[in-house]
Design an enzyme around this catalytic site. Structure first.
Site, PDB file in Angstrom:
ATOM      1  N   ASP A  37       0.838  -1.203   0.000  1.00  0.00           N
ATOM      2  CA  ASP A  37       0.000   0.000   0.000  1.00  0.00           C
ATOM      3  C   ASP A  37       0.872   1.252   0.000  1.00  0.00           C
ATOM      4  O   ASP A  37       2.008   1.223   0.484  1.00  0.00           O
ATOM      5  CB  ASP A  37      -0.893   0.028   1.239  1.00  0.00           C
ATOM      6  CG  ASP A  37      -1.997  -1.014   1.185  1.00  0.00           C
ATOM      7  OD1 ASP A  37      -2.320  -1.465   0.076  1.00  0.00           O
ATOM      8  OD2 ASP A  37      -2.525  -1.366   2.259  1.00  0.00           O
ATOM      9  N   TYR A  54       5.868  -8.378   8.729  1.00  0.00           N
ATOM     10  CA  TYR A  54       5.642  -6.940   8.840  1.00  0.00           C
ATOM     11  C   TYR A  54       5.841  -6.476  10.285  1.00  0.00           C
ATOM     12  O   TYR A  54       5.616  -7.235  11.230  1.00  0.00           O
ATOM     13  CB  TYR A  54       4.202  -6.578   8.445  1.00  0.00           C
ATOM     14  CG  TYR A  54       3.800  -6.933   7.045  1.00  0.00           C
ATOM     15  CD1 TYR A  54       3.899  -6.003   6.009  1.00  0.00           C
ATOM     16  CD2 TYR A  54       3.291  -8.194   6.743  1.00  0.00           C
ATOM     17  CE1 TYR A  54       3.511  -6.318   4.720  1.00  0.00           C
ATOM     18  CE2 TYR A  54       2.897  -8.523   5.454  1.00  0.00           C
ATOM     19  CZ  TYR A  54       3.015  -7.591   4.445  1.00  0.00           C
ATOM     20  OH  TYR A  54       2.626  -7.907   3.176  1.00  0.00           O
ATOM     21  N   ASP A  78      -7.116   2.047   7.395  1.00  0.00           N
ATOM     22  CA  ASP A  78      -5.815   2.577   7.799  1.00  0.00           C
ATOM     23  C   ASP A  78      -5.943   4.080   7.996  1.00  0.00           C
ATOM     24  O   ASP A  78      -6.988   4.685   7.717  1.00  0.00           O
ATOM     25  CB  ASP A  78      -4.702   2.211   6.799  1.00  0.00           C
ATOM     26  CG  ASP A  78      -4.899   2.829   5.423  1.00  0.00           C
ATOM     27  OD1 ASP A  78      -5.508   3.917   5.317  1.00  0.00           O
ATOM     28  OD2 ASP A  78      -4.451   2.226   4.428  1.00  0.00           O
ATOM     29  N   ARG A  81      -4.235  -4.638   7.339  1.00  0.00           N
ATOM     30  CA  ARG A  81      -5.325  -3.711   7.679  1.00  0.00           C
ATOM     31  C   ARG A  81      -6.558  -4.463   8.172  1.00  0.00           C
ATOM     32  O   ARG A  81      -7.246  -4.036   9.102  1.00  0.00           O
ATOM     33  CB  ARG A  81      -5.718  -2.879   6.452  1.00  0.00           C
ATOM     34  CG  ARG A  81      -4.758  -1.784   6.084  1.00  0.00           C
ATOM     35  CD  ARG A  81      -5.263  -1.022   4.882  1.00  0.00           C
ATOM     36  NE  ARG A  81      -5.095  -1.748   3.631  1.00  0.00           N
ATOM     37  CZ  ARG A  81      -5.898  -1.642   2.575  1.00  0.00           C
ATOM     38  NH1 ARG A  81      -6.961  -0.850   2.641  1.00  0.00           N
ATOM     39  NH2 ARG A  81      -5.663  -2.310   1.475  1.00  0.00           N
TER      40      ARG A  81
END
Length: 282
Positions: A32, A60, A74, A166
């Site tokens: 993203d 992540y 987000d 997310r």
């Protein structure tokens, strides 16, 4: 590449293409715009490797905030609701995170690049249309909090291909009853590639000569089969080859030439090999 924030993965590809004057450039898994970190880039014949590298697991590091929700799930989205998190204790957040480890049926966010009915979900979302999204099976190997200073908490996630972090954060907020939004995300690993391997856009032209990974090495996680000189010719012509012993149906293999070059990627089907990708001599 170590992707910076505020740009799409396509933006990175375009800038690498210009910096290297390369004719064919791609990436192996979208990040993203707000996310940073590892974005493997494929060049030339390497663009044929993208499907095999995109399937790798990812890791992540991120940060979430309790108490509000946005339309994108987000911090870059429009705030839709605010809720009190005052009654939430750190132990509840840790328990909620632990409940999201394992095999999950995850609903992707509306603001995502998934196609449904021939259109990208984010295009529908921008037009004000919300559609039912079928859940997708994902695997969460690790979801742990590293620091908790409510309403914020930092975390690490290791997961399978196709996982939306997310969505994980959104589901946590729903379970806690106060909402939660992703406020920062950095990919630290994509398969065998880590931040230690990555270079910035500013240094790509200088760094690439020493950072290029050969085609066979990029697929080192796949078993390799060394071909005879005659079988190299047959493989380059797309002629049938028998499956080597010791491999089961569905196995994906690298076919290597006598100098170790990558000739093809194949799948074992019965007694024969089915070609998935062939590669020109380099």
């Amino acid at each position: 590449m170590d992707k910076g924030g505020g740009m799409t993965s396509a933006d990175v590809v375009a800038r690498v293409k210009r910096a290297l004057a390369a004719s064919r450039v791609g990436h192996t898994g979208t990040l993203d715009p707000m996310a940073t970190g590892v974005l493997p880039i494929v060049l030339g014949e390497g663009t044929k490797l993208a499907p095999f590298l995109a399937a790798d697991d990812k890791t992540y590091e991120g940060e979430l905030e309790l108490g509000f929700e946005t339309d994108t799930w987000d911090v870059e989205g429009t705030v839709l609701a605010k809720r009190s998190w005052a009654g939430i204790a750190p132990e509840q957040v840790r328990a909620g995170v632990a409940s999201l480890v394992g095999e999950l049926a995850q609903v992707p966010p509306m603001h995502s690049a998934i196609r449904q009915g021939g259109r990208r979900l984010y295009d529908l979302a921008r037009a004000g249309v919300t559609v039912e999204r079928p859940p997708r099976r994902v695997r969460i190997d690790c979801f742990e909090l590293t620091t908790v200073e409510l309403p914020r908490a930092r975390f690490v996630v290791s997961c399978s291909k196709g996982t939306y972090v997310r969505s994980l954060v959104h589901d946590l907020g729903e379970a806690l009853g106060c909402g939660a939004t992703l406020v920062a995300l950095r990919r630290t690993r994509a398969g065998r590639f880590t931040l230690a391997d990555a270079v910035s856009l500013e240094n790509v032209a200088q760094a690439v000569p020493s950072r290029l990974i050969s085609l066979p090495d990029a697929l080192s996680h796949l078993p390799g089969v060394e071909l005879s000189a005659d079988d190299v010719v047959r493989a380059r012509q797309g002629k049938p080859l028998l499956a080597p012993p010791g491999h089961a149906a569905g196995d994906i293999l690298r076919l290597l030439g006598i100098a170790g070059e990558l000739v093809a990627v194949v799948e074992v089907q019965g007694e024969r090999l089915v070609y998935l990708r062939g590669f020109r001599p380099m």
